[in-house]
Scaffold this motif. Structure first.
Motif, PDB file in Angstrom:
ATOM      1  N   SER A   1       0.851  -1.185   0.000  1.00 21.99           N
ATOM      2  CA  SER A   1       0.000   0.000   0.000  1.00 21.99           C
ATOM      3  C   SER A   1       0.885   1.232   0.000  1.00 21.99           C
ATOM      4  O   SER A   1       2.030   1.198   0.445  1.00 21.99           O
ATOM      5  N   GLY A   2       0.329   2.326  -0.499  1.00 20.16           N
ATOM      6  CA  GLY A   2       1.091   3.562  -0.614  1.00 20.16           C
ATOM      7  C   GLY A   2       1.184   3.990  -2.061  1.00 20.16           C
ATOM      8  O   GLY A   2       0.437   3.530  -2.924  1.00 20.16           O
ATOM      9  N   THR A   3       2.101   4.893  -2.359  1.00 22.69           N
ATOM     10  CA  THR A   3       2.262   5.373  -3.728  1.00 22.69           C
ATOM     11  C   THR A   3       2.714   4.227  -4.625  1.00 22.69           C
ATOM     12  O   THR A   3       3.448   3.328  -4.197  1.00 22.69           O
ATOM     13  N   PRO A   4       2.281   4.220  -5.892  1.00 19.80           N
ATOM     14  CA  PRO A   4       2.593   3.084  -6.771  1.00 19.80           C
ATOM     15  C   PRO A   4       4.050   3.060  -7.216  1.00 19.80           C
ATOM     16  O   PRO A   4       4.643   4.093  -7.524  1.00 19.80           O
ATOM     17  N   LEU A   5       4.584   1.850  -7.246  1.00 23.43           N
ATOM     18  CA  LEU A   5       5.974   1.616  -7.648  1.00 23.43           C
ATOM     19  C   LEU A   5       6.020   0.401  -8.558  1.00 23.43           C
ATOM     20  O   LEU A   5       5.589  -0.702  -8.169  1.00 23.43           O
ATOM     21  N   LEU A   6       6.527   0.569  -9.763  1.00 23.72           N
ATOM     22  CA  LEU A   6       6.719  -0.521 -10.712  1.00 23.72           C
ATOM     23  C   LEU A   6       8.143  -1.030 -10.594  1.00 23.72           C
ATOM     24  O   LEU A   6       9.096  -0.240 -10.640  1.00 23.72           O
ATOM     25  N   LEU A   7       8.302  -2.352 -10.452  1.00 20.75           N
ATOM     26  CA  LEU A   7       9.626  -2.967 -10.343  1.00 20.75           C
ATOM     27  C   LEU A   7       9.892  -3.848 -11.558  1.00 20.75           C
ATOM     28  O   LEU A   7       9.063  -4.705 -11.905  1.00 20.75           O
ATOM     29  N   LEU A   8      11.054  -3.632 -12.186  1.00 18.18           N
ATOM     30  CA  LEU A   8      11.404  -4.321 -13.423  1.00 18.18           C
ATOM     31  C   LEU A   8      12.750  -5.019 -13.267  1.00 18.18           C
ATOM     32  O   LEU A   8      13.761  -4.383 -12.966  1.00 18.18           O
ATOM     33  N   HIS A   9      12.753  -6.309 -13.504  1.00 17.07           N
ATOM     34  CA  HIS A   9      13.927  -7.168 -13.318  1.00 17.07           C
ATOM     35  C   HIS A   9      14.895  -7.085 -14.495  1.00 17.07           C
ATOM     36  O   HIS A   9      14.612  -6.455 -15.524  1.00 17.07           O
ATOM     37  N   GLY A  10      16.017  -7.784 -14.345  1.00 16.82           N
ATOM     38  CA  GLY A  10      17.015  -7.840 -15.401  1.00 16.82           C
ATOM     39  C   GLY A  10      17.193  -9.230 -15.990  1.00 16.82           C
ATOM     40  O   GLY A  10      16.382 -10.132 -15.791  1.00 16.82           O
ATOM     41  N   TYR A  11      18.276  -9.399 -16.728  1.00 15.44           N
ATOM     42  CA  TYR A  11      18.666 -10.650 -17.384  1.00 15.44           C
ATOM     43  C   TYR A  11      19.730 -11.335 -16.533  1.00 15.44           C
ATOM     44  O   TYR A  11      20.592 -10.645 -15.972  1.00 15.44           O
ATOM     45  N   PRO A  12      19.705 -12.651 -16.430  1.00 18.01           N
ATOM     46  CA  PRO A  12      18.795 -13.644 -17.029  1.00 18.01           C
ATOM     47  C   PRO A  12      17.707 -14.048 -16.041  1.00 18.01           C
ATOM     48  O   PRO A  12      17.509 -15.231 -15.766  1.00 18.01           O
TER      49      PRO A  12
END
Length: 300
Positions: free
Chosen positions: A28-39
């Motif tokens: 909960s709270g402000t929205p945060l998008l998390l994006l992973h790496g390779y591999p």
């Protein structure tokens, strides 16, 4: 809706046009998008999902072609795997959840999607946190002998199909584990949660996912680099506040002045070096958390 690898999170498949994006949503709270790496895939955030959920509404995504997200169709110029296309898809995912503006934190390939998102959708990105990359065009320009030996995968994976796919397919788990070990500070797999490791192994055993990863790098060597060059020529900069986090032993430090490279792209820049190998979210999550939360919460 479904079960998630992250306690307290919900797994969702979001349809955007002909693509389906896999996301895990919690907190909960402000929205945060998390994006992973390779591999890797979403499992890269296993050690950070719970602590981040105490501060933010977290959306942990599988990049297109990775994890459980659908695999884009091949096109000759690799545009379907460009970071511009990935960014647009993920912007639509966030909008479908009612997040019309949000912060984004990305590691490795996910960081390339994150900064492209901040360039192309500047009015909708609050803050951007970049982990362990310099911009794609700057990375290619930094290829000397040391960088070529350490980051050999950039040119290897970008070779025409099916060369890298066929070679990796001979022993995909060996290739995966060699990559993880060689980029980690301790040169072993102990820093990776066993559940994350098994998720990465399963992904690498799938020839269609291996092909998608290669297409990601083919886009990096062509359309992504060209987009960066065009933005630099126009003087385009990232408008959102940017925090760049790099490791003492990773790829950016070989450039000599990784923070200086980002100064060419941002007028609101902060930086932090962390004692880690390349996989900061898994090798030193506490240090990353200590840098990330105050930065991401600065407007709260």
């Amino acid at each position: 809706m479904g079960q998630s690898i992250f306690p307290g999170y919900e797994h969702q498949m979001v349809s955007i046009g002909d693509q389906r994006l896999s996301v895990h949503v919690g907190g909960s709270g402000t929205p945060l998008l998390l994006l992973h790496g390779y591999p890797q895939n979403h499992a890269a955030w296993l050690k950070l999902a719970a602590p981040l959920a105490r501060h933010f509404t977290c959306v942990i995504a599988d990049l297109p072609g990775y994890g459980a997200s659908s695999i884009p169709a091949d096109v000759p110029d690799h545009e379907t795997f460009s970071k511009r296309r990935m960014a647009a898809l993920l912007m639509s995912v966030m909008a479908s959840m009612g997040h019309n503006d949000f912060s984004v934190m990305g590691h490795d390939r996910g960081a390339r999607v994150a900064y492209r998102m901040a360039l192309d959708h500047s009015t909708k990105i609050r803050r951007v946190l970049i982990i362990e990359v310099v911009p794609t065009s700057d990375m290619w320009s930094a290829f000397d002998a040391e960088m070529a030996m350490k980051a050999y995968h950039w040119s290897f994976l970008a070779q025409p199909s099916p060369l890298p796919e066929s070679l990796i397919g001979g022993d995909p788990v060996f290739y995966l584990e060699w990559t993880l070990r060689s980029w980690a500070k301790g040169n072993d797999l102990d820093v990776f949660d066993p559940r994350s490791l098994e998720s990465y192994r399963e992904q690498m055993r799938d020839p269609a996912r291996v092909h998608a990863m290669c297409e990601d790098y083919r886009a990096g060597a062509s359309i992504d680099r060209s987009l960066d060059v065009a933005d630099r020529a126009r003087g385009t900069k990232i408008k959102a506040p940017l925090l760049f986090v790099w490791s003492k032993l990773g790829f950016p430090r070989i450039t000599g002045d990784p923070l200086g490279l980002w100064r060419g792209w941002s007028d609101d820049l902060a930086g932090a070096e962390i004692d880690s190998g390349h996989f900061i979210p898994e090798e030193n999550p506490d240090a990353l958390l200590a840098a990330a939360v105050p930065f991401l919460n600065a407007d709260a």
